[in-house]
Design a protein around this motif. Sequence first.
Motif, PDB file in Angstrom:
ATOM      1  N   LYS A 110       0.833  -1.211   0.000  1.00 46.26           N
ATOM      2  CA  LYS A 110       0.000   0.000   0.000  1.00 46.26           C
ATOM      3  C   LYS A 110       0.866   1.260   0.000  1.00 46.26           C
ATOM      4  CE  LYS A 110      -3.444   0.514   2.735  1.00 46.26           C
ATOM      5  NZ  LYS A 110      -4.246   0.526   3.954  1.00 46.26           N
ATOM      6  N   LYS A 111       1.924   1.264   0.795  1.00 49.40           N
ATOM      7  CA  LYS A 111       2.820   2.427   0.838  1.00 49.40           C
ATOM      8  C   LYS A 111       3.473   2.655  -0.524  1.00 49.40           C
ATOM      9  CE  LYS A 111       3.822   2.248   5.761  1.00 49.40           C
ATOM     10  NZ  LYS A 111       4.773   1.874   6.797  1.00 49.40           N
ATOM     11  N   ASN A 112       3.907   1.562  -1.157  1.00 51.76           N
ATOM     12  CA  ASN A 112       4.510   1.679  -2.489  1.00 51.76           C
ATOM     13  C   ASN A 112       3.506   2.218  -3.497  1.00 51.76           C
ATOM     14  OD1 ASN A 112       6.974   0.687  -1.590  1.00 51.76           O
ATOM     15  ND2 ASN A 112       6.534  -1.398  -2.190  1.00 51.76           N
ATOM     16  N   LEU A 113       2.272   1.714  -3.439  1.00 52.02           N
ATOM     17  CA  LEU A 113       1.237   2.183  -4.363  1.00 52.02           C
ATOM     18  C   LEU A 113       0.902   3.645  -4.122  1.00 52.02           C
ATOM     19  CD1 LEU A 113      -1.136  -0.917  -4.397  1.00 52.02           C
ATOM     20  CD2 LEU A 113       0.168  -0.020  -6.336  1.00 52.02           C
ATOM     21  N   LEU A 114       0.856   4.031  -2.853  1.00 52.12           N
ATOM     22  CA  LEU A 114       0.569   5.434  -2.536  1.00 52.12           C
ATOM     23  C   LEU A 114       1.661   6.341  -3.094  1.00 52.12           C
ATOM     24  CD1 LEU A 114      -1.636   7.012  -1.109  1.00 52.12           C
ATOM     25  CD2 LEU A 114      -0.335   6.818   1.005  1.00 52.12           C
ATOM     26  N   GLY A 115       2.906   5.900  -2.978  1.00 53.70           N
ATOM     27  CA  GLY A 115       4.024   6.660  -3.547  1.00 53.70           C
ATOM     28  C   GLY A 115       3.911   6.754  -5.056  1.00 53.70           C
ATOM     29  N   ARG A 116       3.512   5.647  -5.681  1.00 49.74           N
ATOM     30  CA  ARG A 116       3.360   5.638  -7.142  1.00 49.74           C
ATOM     31  C   ARG A 116       2.206   6.548  -7.563  1.00 49.74           C
ATOM     32  NH1 ARG A 116       5.756   6.307 -11.417  1.00 49.74           N
ATOM     33  NH2 ARG A 116       4.769   5.425 -13.244  1.00 49.74           N
ATOM     34  N   LYS A 117       1.112   6.531  -6.788  1.00 48.61           N
ATOM     35  CA  LYS A 117      -0.019   7.413  -7.093  1.00 48.61           C
ATOM     36  C   LYS A 117       0.415   8.876  -7.048  1.00 48.61           C
ATOM     37  CE  LYS A 117      -4.068   7.059  -5.174  1.00 48.61           C
ATOM     38  NZ  LYS A 117      -5.159   6.823  -4.213  1.00 48.61           N
ATOM     39  N   THR A 118       1.167   9.236  -6.026  1.00 45.01           N
ATOM     40  CA  THR A 118       1.644  10.607  -5.874  1.00 45.01           C
ATOM     41  C   THR A 118       2.537  10.991  -7.051  1.00 45.01           C
ATOM     42  OG1 THR A 118       1.538  10.404  -3.473  1.00 45.01           O
ATOM     43  CG2 THR A 118       2.921  12.171  -4.346  1.00 45.01           C
ATOM     44  N   ALA A 119       3.449  10.087  -7.414  1.00 41.63           N
ATOM     45  CA  ALA A 119       4.352  10.353  -8.539  1.00 41.63           C
ATOM     46  C   ALA A 119       3.571  10.500  -9.841  1.00 41.63           C
ATOM     47  CB  ALA A 119       5.386   9.230  -8.665  1.00 41.63           C
ATOM     48  N   LEU A 120       2.597   9.631 -10.062  1.00 43.45           N
ATOM     49  CA  LEU A 120       1.797   9.712 -11.290  1.00 43.45           C
ATOM     50  C   LEU A 120       0.984  11.002 -11.341  1.00 43.45           C
ATOM     51  CD1 LEU A 120       0.601   6.017 -11.621  1.00 43.45           C
ATOM     52  CD2 LEU A 120       1.999   7.270 -13.278  1.00 43.45           C
ATOM     53  N   ASN A 121       0.403  11.377 -10.216  1.00 41.10           N
ATOM     54  CA  ASN A 121      -0.353  12.638 -10.178  1.00 41.10           C
ATOM     55  C   ASN A 121       0.548  13.818 -10.513  1.00 41.10           C
ATOM     56  OD1 ASN A 121      -3.096  12.001  -9.655  1.00 41.10           O
ATOM     57  ND2 ASN A 121      -2.585  11.532  -7.536  1.00 41.10           N
ATOM     58  N   SER A 122       1.768  13.803  -9.992  1.00 45.75           N
ATOM     59  CA  SER A 122       2.724  14.875 -10.292  1.00 45.75           C
ATOM     60  C   SER A 122       3.082  14.887 -11.774  1.00 45.75           C
ATOM     61  CB  SER A 122       3.998  14.709  -9.467  1.00 45.75           C
ATOM     62  OG  SER A 122       3.732  14.885  -8.107  1.00 45.75           O
ATOM     63  N   GLU A 123       3.336  13.693 -12.324  1.00 48.70           N
ATOM     64  CA  GLU A 123       3.682  13.603 -13.744  1.00 48.70           C
ATOM     65  C   GLU A 123       2.524  14.093 -14.616  1.00 48.70           C
ATOM     66  OE1 GLU A 123       5.427   9.847 -15.100  1.00 48.70           O
ATOM     67  OE2 GLU A 123       6.035   9.465 -13.030  1.00 48.70           O
ATOM     68  N   ILE A 124       1.308  13.705 -14.263  1.00 47.21           N
ATOM     69  CA  ILE A 124       0.139  14.122 -15.041  1.00 47.21           C
ATOM     70  C   ILE A 124      -0.039  15.633 -14.971  1.00 47.21           C
ATOM     71  CG2 ILE A 124      -2.401  14.016 -15.122  1.00 47.21           C
ATOM     72  CD1 ILE A 124      -2.085  11.012 -14.320  1.00 47.21           C
ATOM     73  N   THR A 125       0.124  16.205 -13.786  1.00 46.61           N
ATOM     74  CA  THR A 125       0.018  17.658 -13.628  1.00 46.61           C
ATOM     75  C   THR A 125       1.071  18.363 -14.472  1.00 46.61           C
ATOM     76  OG1 THR A 125      -0.866  17.389 -11.390  1.00 46.61           O
ATOM     77  CG2 THR A 125       0.084  19.533 -11.935  1.00 46.61           C
ATOM     78  N   LYS A 126       2.301  17.850 -14.421  1.00 50.72           N
ATOM     79  CA  LYS A 126       3.393  18.437 -15.204  1.00 50.72           C
ATOM     80  C   LYS A 126       3.099  18.340 -16.702  1.00 50.72           C
ATOM     81  CE  LYS A 126       8.311  17.917 -16.156  1.00 50.72           C
ATOM     82  NZ  LYS A 126       9.477  17.052 -15.994  1.00 50.72           N
ATOM     83  N   LEU A 127       2.663  17.164 -17.140  1.00 54.05           N
ATOM     84  CA  LEU A 127       2.358  16.981 -18.556  1.00 54.05           C
ATOM     85  C   LEU A 127       1.191  17.866 -19.013  1.00 54.05           C
ATOM     86  CD1 LEU A 127       2.761  13.109 -18.842  1.00 54.05           C
ATOM     87  CD2 LEU A 127       4.231  14.846 -19.889  1.00 54.05           C
ATOM     88  N   ASN A 128       0.191  18.008 -18.162  1.00 51.05           N
ATOM     89  CA  ASN A 128      -0.932  18.893 -18.498  1.00 51.05           C
ATOM     90  C   ASN A 128      -0.462  20.342 -18.626  1.00 51.05           C
ATOM     91  OD1 ASN A 128      -2.949  16.952 -18.723  1.00 51.05           O
ATOM     92  ND2 ASN A 128      -3.502  17.084 -16.558  1.00 51.05           N
ATOM     93  N   GLY A 129       0.454  20.744 -17.745  1.00 53.01           N
ATOM     94  CA  GLY A 129       1.016  22.098 -17.825  1.00 53.01           C
ATOM     95  C   GLY A 129       1.800  22.292 -19.108  1.00 53.01           C
ATOM     96  N   GLU A 130       2.610  21.296 -19.463  1.00 47.23           N
ATOM     97  CA  GLU A 130       3.383  21.378 -20.704  1.00 47.23           C
ATOM     98  C   GLU A 130       2.463  21.407 -21.923  1.00 47.23           C
ATOM     99  OE1 GLU A 130       6.114  18.092 -20.589  1.00 47.23           O
ATOM    100  OE2 GLU A 130       7.279  18.962 -18.947  1.00 47.23           O
ATOM    101  N   LEU A 131       1.395  20.625 -21.875  1.00 48.40           N
ATOM    102  CA  LEU A 131       0.431  20.593 -22.972  1.00 48.40           C
ATOM    103  C   LEU A 131      -0.261  21.952 -23.123  1.00 48.40           C
ATOM    104  CD1 LEU A 131      -1.010  18.914 -25.141  1.00 48.40           C
ATOM    105  CD2 LEU A 131      -2.658  18.229 -23.385  1.00 48.40           C
ATOM    106  N   ALA A 132      -0.619  22.551 -21.990  1.00 52.02           N
ATOM    107  CA  ALA A 132      -1.256  23.870 -22.036  1.00 52.02           C
ATOM    108  C   ALA A 132      -0.299  24.905 -22.623  1.00 52.02           C
ATOM    109  CB  ALA A 132      -1.694  24.284 -20.633  1.00 52.02           C
ATOM    110  N   THR A 133       0.979  24.805 -22.253  1.00 51.89           N
ATOM    111  CA  THR A 133       1.979  25.727 -22.796  1.00 51.89           C
ATOM    112  C   THR A 133       2.118  25.554 -24.302  1.00 51.89           C
ATOM    113  OG1 THR A 133       3.205  25.665 -20.702  1.00 51.89           O
ATOM    114  CG2 THR A 133       4.398  26.445 -22.632  1.00 51.89           C
ATOM    115  N   VAL A 134       2.195  24.319 -24.757  1.00 56.22           N
ATOM    116  CA  VAL A 134       2.315  24.038 -26.188  1.00 56.22           C
ATOM    117  C   VAL A 134       1.090  24.572 -26.932  1.00 56.22           C
ATOM    118  CG1 VAL A 134       2.333  22.177 -27.902  1.00 56.22           C
ATOM    119  CG2 VAL A 134       3.861  22.068 -25.929  1.00 56.22           C
TER     120      VAL A 134
END
Length: 115
Positions: free
Chosen positions: A85-109
């Motif tokens: 569960k701890k590993n999955l929670l860490g992965r969820k946090t990382a994925l949310n960060s990556e998605i937010t970053k990618l959405n920001g980059e997409l908006a910039t493009v």
Amino acid sequence: MPKKSELKKVSETYKDLTRINGKDSEIDGQIKKSAKHLSTAASQFKNIGTSSRGNQKDLEMVFSAKVIKTNKHIAEAFSGIDKAKKNLLGRKTALNSEITKLNGELATVKSNTIR
């Protein structure tokens, strides 16, 4: 998006593990209940043994090693679930960060393309 799909899978797995982990207290309660019944049975068995000839066995001593071993295995299993569960929670946090970053980059493009 593959990241959103992975996030969904990770989230579902986390929920499943949380449900399984909730069974820990139920199992612990059943083990305690079994130990109480074993103790009662052991007392009754001693009484029977006392009234007859020969050496009587203490049932709690006979079964205690097995009970301890079983409890250990159950505890290890739930500990493994907690770690997962701890590993999955860490992965969820990382994925949310990556998605937010990618959405920001997409908006910039998109905004640069519109200009």
